[in-house]
Design an enzyme around this catalytic site. Structure first.
Site, mmCIF file in Angstrom:
data_model
loop_
_atom_site.group_PDB
_atom_site.id
_atom_site.type_symbol
_atom_site.label_atom_id
_atom_site.label_comp_id
_atom_site.label_asym_id
_atom_site.label_seq_id
_atom_site.Cartn_x
_atom_site.Cartn_y
_atom_site.Cartn_z
ATOM 1 N N ASP A 54 88.636 54.490 8.372
ATOM 2 C CA ASP A 54 90.082 54.294 8.226
ATOM 3 C C ASP A 54 90.683 55.565 7.631
ATOM 4 O O ASP A 54 90.139 56.157 6.691
ATOM 5 C CB ASP A 54 90.364 53.087 7.321
ATOM 6 C CG ASP A 54 91.798 52.600 7.462
ATOM 7 O OD1 ASP A 54 92.001 51.500 7.992
ATOM 8 O OD2 ASP A 54 92.723 53.333 7.033
ATOM 9 N N GLN A 76 99.357 43.280 9.958
ATOM 10 C CA GLN A 76 98.753 43.942 11.125
ATOM 11 C C GLN A 76 99.724 44.991 11.658
ATOM 12 O O GLN A 76 100.861 44.681 12.006
ATOM 13 C CB GLN A 76 98.403 42.931 12.233
ATOM 14 C CG GLN A 76 97.691 43.611 13.406
ATOM 15 C CD GLN A 76 97.233 42.640 14.497
ATOM 16 O OE1 GLN A 76 97.505 41.433 14.431
ATOM 17 N NE2 GLN A 76 96.541 43.165 15.494
ATOM 18 N N HIS A 113 91.026 44.673 15.566
ATOM 19 C CA HIS A 113 90.106 45.522 14.809
ATOM 20 C C HIS A 113 89.615 44.790 13.581
ATOM 21 O O HIS A 113 90.324 44.006 12.972
ATOM 22 C CB HIS A 113 90.761 46.856 14.426
ATOM 23 C CG HIS A 113 92.074 46.699 13.729
ATOM 24 N ND1 HIS A 113 93.248 46.434 14.389
ATOM 25 C CD2 HIS A 113 92.396 46.757 12.409
ATOM 26 C CE1 HIS A 113 94.241 46.339 13.510
ATOM 27 N NE2 HIS A 113 93.743 46.524 12.310
HETATM 28 P P1 5GP Z 1 96.046 46.786 10.209
HETATM 29 O O1 5GP Z 1 97.065 46.878 9.127
HETATM 30 O O2 5GP Z 1 96.679 46.813 11.594
HETATM 31 O O3 5GP Z 1 95.069 45.659 10.039
HETATM 32 O O4 5GP Z 1 95.151 48.088 10.056
HETATM 33 C C1 5GP Z 1 95.402 49.281 10.692
HETATM 34 C C2 5GP Z 1 94.602 50.327 9.958
HETATM 35 O O5 5GP Z 1 94.576 51.502 10.751
HETATM 36 C C3 5GP Z 1 95.166 50.720 8.597
HETATM 37 O O6 5GP Z 1 94.210 50.436 7.573
HETATM 38 C C4 5GP Z 1 95.451 52.212 8.719
HETATM 39 O O7 5GP Z 1 95.143 52.930 7.556
HETATM 40 C C5 5GP Z 1 94.569 52.619 9.892
HETATM 41 N N1 5GP Z 1 95.081 53.722 10.663
HETATM 42 C C6 5GP Z 1 96.374 53.944 11.029
HETATM 43 N N2 5GP Z 1 96.469 55.058 11.766
HETATM 44 C C7 5GP Z 1 95.214 55.573 11.857
HETATM 45 C C8 5GP Z 1 94.655 56.725 12.495
HETATM 46 O O8 5GP Z 1 95.354 57.512 13.147
HETATM 47 N N3 5GP Z 1 93.314 56.921 12.380
HETATM 48 C C9 5GP Z 1 92.515 56.079 11.671
HETATM 49 N N4 5GP Z 1 91.215 56.378 11.614
HETATM 50 N N5 5GP Z 1 92.996 54.978 11.061
HETATM 51 C C10 5GP Z 1 94.324 54.722 11.151
#
Ligand code: 5GP
Ligand code: ZN
Length: 117
Positions: A36, A99, A105
């Site tokens: 992340d 999300q 994911h």
């Molecule tokens: P969500 O909030 O959708 O469950 O998690 C998305 C995750 O993707 C977040 O923890 C955020 O830090 C991560 N993330 C966002 N943009 C990028 C990116 O460009 N590369 C990586 N490796 N992680 C990302």
């Protein structure tokens, strides 16, 4: 398994395709695991199915094998990262859960005792 095409506007599809760089830590035929970019724990890895499905519920309905592969890949990541004291698996689903990326994911969090909330 039906085809779920790549979504050209999806960040994680772009990472799977290699068009956006990421630190990949594990990979299988069905899944890709990478760190992340904004870690919320000493170890914070995201595991995504290679095919685009927006949420874990849709993934479970469409392809239980791919869902199982995420969890098995999480175990491999935990072994490789030395998370012998345990780890947390999280699927944020929908806006109230925060999300932000609508390509299913699995978050793998570990490396310290984790609080709740
Ligand atoms: P969500 O909030 O959708 O469950 O998690 C998305 C995750 O993707 C977040 O923890 C955020 O830090 C991560 N993330 C966002 N943009 C990028 C990116 O460009 N590369 C990586 N490796 N992680 C990302
Ligand atoms: Zn996608």
């Amino acid at each position: 398994m039906s085809d779920a095409p790549r979504d050209p506007d999806c960040l994680f599809c772009s990472i799977v395709a290699g068009d956006v760089p990421a630190t990949v830590v594990a990979s299988s035929e069905r899944s890709l695991a990478f760190r992340d970019i904004e870690p919320k724990a000493p170890v914070h890895v995201l595991i995504v199915p290679r095919r685009h499905l927006p949420t874990v519920a849709e993934l479970a309905q469409e392809s239980p094998e791919e869902l199982a592969d995420l969890v098995l890949t999480a175990r491999a990541v935990a072994d490789a990262e030395g998370l012998d004291q345990g780890y947390r698996l999280v699927f944020n689903t929908g806006p109230d859960a925060g999300q932000a990326v609508f390509h299913a994911h699995l978050h793998v969090l570990g490396g310290a005792a984790l609080g709740w909330r």
